[in-house]
Design a protein around this motif. Structure first.
Motif, mmCIF file in Angstrom:
data_model
loop_
_atom_site.group_PDB
_atom_site.id
_atom_site.type_symbol
_atom_site.label_atom_id
_atom_site.label_comp_id
_atom_site.label_asym_id
_atom_site.label_seq_id
_atom_site.Cartn_x
_atom_site.Cartn_y
_atom_site.Cartn_z
ATOM 1 N N GLY A 112 0.825 -1.236 -0.014
ATOM 2 C CA GLY A 112 -0.073 0.173 0.052
ATOM 3 C C GLY A 112 0.939 1.233 0.048
ATOM 4 O O GLY A 112 0.501 2.295 0.335
ATOM 5 N N HIS A 113 2.205 1.152 -0.508
ATOM 6 C CA HIS A 113 2.873 2.300 -0.146
ATOM 7 C C HIS A 113 3.225 2.872 -1.439
ATOM 8 O O HIS A 113 3.149 2.156 -2.685
ATOM 9 N N PRO A 114 3.428 4.213 -1.752
ATOM 10 C CA PRO A 114 3.647 4.959 -3.016
ATOM 11 C C PRO A 114 4.939 4.130 -3.500
ATOM 12 O O PRO A 114 5.699 3.900 -2.805
ATOM 13 N N PRO A 115 5.122 4.110 -4.874
ATOM 14 C CA PRO A 115 6.153 3.521 -5.556
ATOM 15 C C PRO A 115 7.703 4.353 -5.208
ATOM 16 O O PRO A 115 7.576 5.731 -5.316
ATOM 17 N N VAL A 116 8.601 3.408 -4.855
ATOM 18 C CA VAL A 116 10.026 3.946 -4.762
ATOM 19 C C VAL A 116 10.438 4.517 -6.015
ATOM 20 O O VAL A 116 10.104 4.210 -7.145
ATOM 21 N N LEU A 117 11.108 5.563 -5.699
ATOM 22 C CA LEU A 117 11.732 6.263 -7.072
ATOM 23 C C LEU A 117 13.183 5.974 -7.059
ATOM 24 O O LEU A 117 14.274 5.641 -6.232
ATOM 25 N N VAL A 118 13.685 5.689 -8.388
ATOM 26 C CA VAL A 118 15.171 5.793 -8.495
ATOM 27 C C VAL A 118 15.608 6.590 -9.623
ATOM 28 O O VAL A 118 15.082 6.942 -10.803
ATOM 29 N N LEU A 119 16.536 7.422 -9.224
ATOM 30 C CA LEU A 119 17.424 8.682 -9.991
ATOM 31 C C LEU A 119 18.512 7.761 -10.503
ATOM 32 O O LEU A 119 19.521 7.348 -9.953
ATOM 33 N N ARG A 120 18.623 7.785 -11.565
ATOM 34 C CA ARG A 120 19.734 7.308 -12.411
ATOM 35 C C ARG A 120 20.694 8.309 -12.697
ATOM 36 O O ARG A 120 20.450 9.468 -12.874
ATOM 37 N N TYR A 156 10.211 7.428 0.231
ATOM 38 C CA TYR A 156 9.585 8.676 0.824
ATOM 39 C C TYR A 156 8.094 8.370 1.248
ATOM 40 O O TYR A 156 7.533 7.161 0.699
ATOM 41 N N THR A 157 7.523 9.144 2.266
ATOM 42 C CA THR A 157 6.168 8.708 2.618
ATOM 43 C C THR A 157 5.321 9.869 1.613
ATOM 44 O O THR A 157 5.676 10.837 1.333
ATOM 45 N N ASP A 158 3.995 9.603 1.726
ATOM 46 C CA ASP A 158 3.126 10.514 1.016
ATOM 47 C C ASP A 158 2.874 11.987 1.279
ATOM 48 O O ASP A 158 2.246 12.727 0.813
#
Lengths: 248, 112
Positions: A129-137, A177-179
């Motif tokens: 139920g958590h927002p998708p994790v972000l990957v910075l390339r 991160y959280t929402d």
């Protein structure tokens, strides 16, 4: 302060990895329920988690505490992400389902393993139920690691959790991160929010720096929301350590 | 800010709660208090008609979960109808779009 006891004092030193974290407290008298942790689970791997307990105040803080301790114990038993979230789900459901007062959380849980030979880091995670994790390339692009269908942790006796895998190369950063970040209000009405697209655009401008620099940029972004940010927000950034030259 | 107003009516499928205004930290207890008083028979469906809901935060989501638990305890079903786009987005993130029966509008859900 109780919030302090719900968060790690410092992130551990990790060979081959760098990490940074930040916690924004929205209101000192309405204790929030965001949480995170990073810790070693065996000789080669580290576990991490980050999440958001529903509600505020002392009762939410009790759920946060139970959640953190359960995930830490589960990780040492078996760092498999779905298995850890499944144990947390059972614990929260057993504790709170009969009370008529549903208590639950969103959480992303995973482990990572640096490869000393390549400098790359393999990441396995699962989301409930958590927002998708972000990957910075390192090349200046940013992408979400989608985990659609992962359910809030604790509301059903058994719940689906969805996994994702990625490899971080030197210069890449994973941002948890959280929402509070994406739900920050950017307009005059309550439904105009910062949102996923703006976060992605923001993240793409932060590539190839360091976890510390990414967390500082997010901190400045959170400050820029002013009164639009009325929720607690936790962020954790993880990157492979920059390559150092091997001595000849 | 618009206050929360909840209207209860009976449809062929079971009780329908029409929710208008803001289902937030301040107002959600109103729905939480109402839910246990809703009588349900096995096989009925409790419908939350959200067509006029202006805002919903995590307290509102918790109230919807409480409604689901109340319905399931009575061996009844629960459905959300006319879910506003911003709330549907949140339901998808937290995985509840696969747990709740979601109907495009209140009329379909209530079967009238």
């Amino acid at each position: 302060m109780l919030q302090r006891s719900l968060l790690p004092d410092t992130l551990p030193a990790m060979p081959g990895m760098e990490a940074a974290a930040y916690y924004h407290t929205a209101s000192p008298d309405r204790l929030g329920g965001d949480f995170y942790d990073v810790f070693p689970v065996d000789g080669a791997r580290f576990a991490f988690f980050l999440g958001d307990v529903c509600g505020k105040g002392p009762q939410a803080a009790a759920v946060t505490s139970l959640t953190r301790h359960t995930l830490r114990a589960a990780a040492l038993h078996d760092p498999d992400p779905v298995s850890a979230l499944t144990i947390l789900n059972r614990v929260l459901h057993a504790r709170y389902s009969a009370s008529g007062d549903p208590r639950y959380c969103t959480a992303v849980f995973g482990w990572f393993q640096p490869d000393p030979a390549t400098g790359e880091v393999t990441v396995h995670l699962a989301s409930g139920g958590h927002p998708p994790v972000l990957v910075l390339r390192a090349d200046g692009t940013a992408e979400f690691l989608p985990t659609p269908g992962g359910l809030l942790v604790g509301i059903l006796p058994s719940a689906p959790f969805v996994t994702a895998t990625t490899v971080l190369a030197p210069g890449d950063t994973m941002l948890l991160y959280t929402d509070g970040l994406t739900e920050a209000r950017t307009g005059t009405d309550r439904t105009t929010l910062f949102g996923d697209e703006a976060l992605l655009a923001f993240a793409a401008g932060q590539a190839d720096t360091s976890p510390r620099a990414v967390v500082e940029a997010v901190t400045a972004l959170l400050e820029s929301f002013g009164d639009g940010l009325d929720d607690d927000t936790a962020v954790v950034a993880l990157s492979p350590a920059p390559r150092t030259r091997h001595p000849r | 800010m618009s206050p929360l107003k909840i209207t209860t009516r009976d449809a062929a499928t079971g009780p329908v709660l029409e929710i208008s205004g803001e289902l937030d930290y301040a107002n959600a207890p109103q729905l939480r208090d109402l839910i246990p008083t809703i009588g349900l028979r096995p096989g009925q469906r409790l419908t939350l008609d959200l067509g006029r809901m202006a805002f919903c935060d995590s307290s509102g989501i918790t109230a919807m979960i409480a409604a689901r638990n109340h319905a399931h305890a009575a061996r009844a079903d629960v459905a959300l109808a006319a879910v506003p786009a911003h709330t549907l987005r949140v339901l998808r993130i937290v995985g509840l779009d696969r747990i709740f029966t979601i109907h495009p509008d209140g009329e379909t859900a209530a079967g009238s």
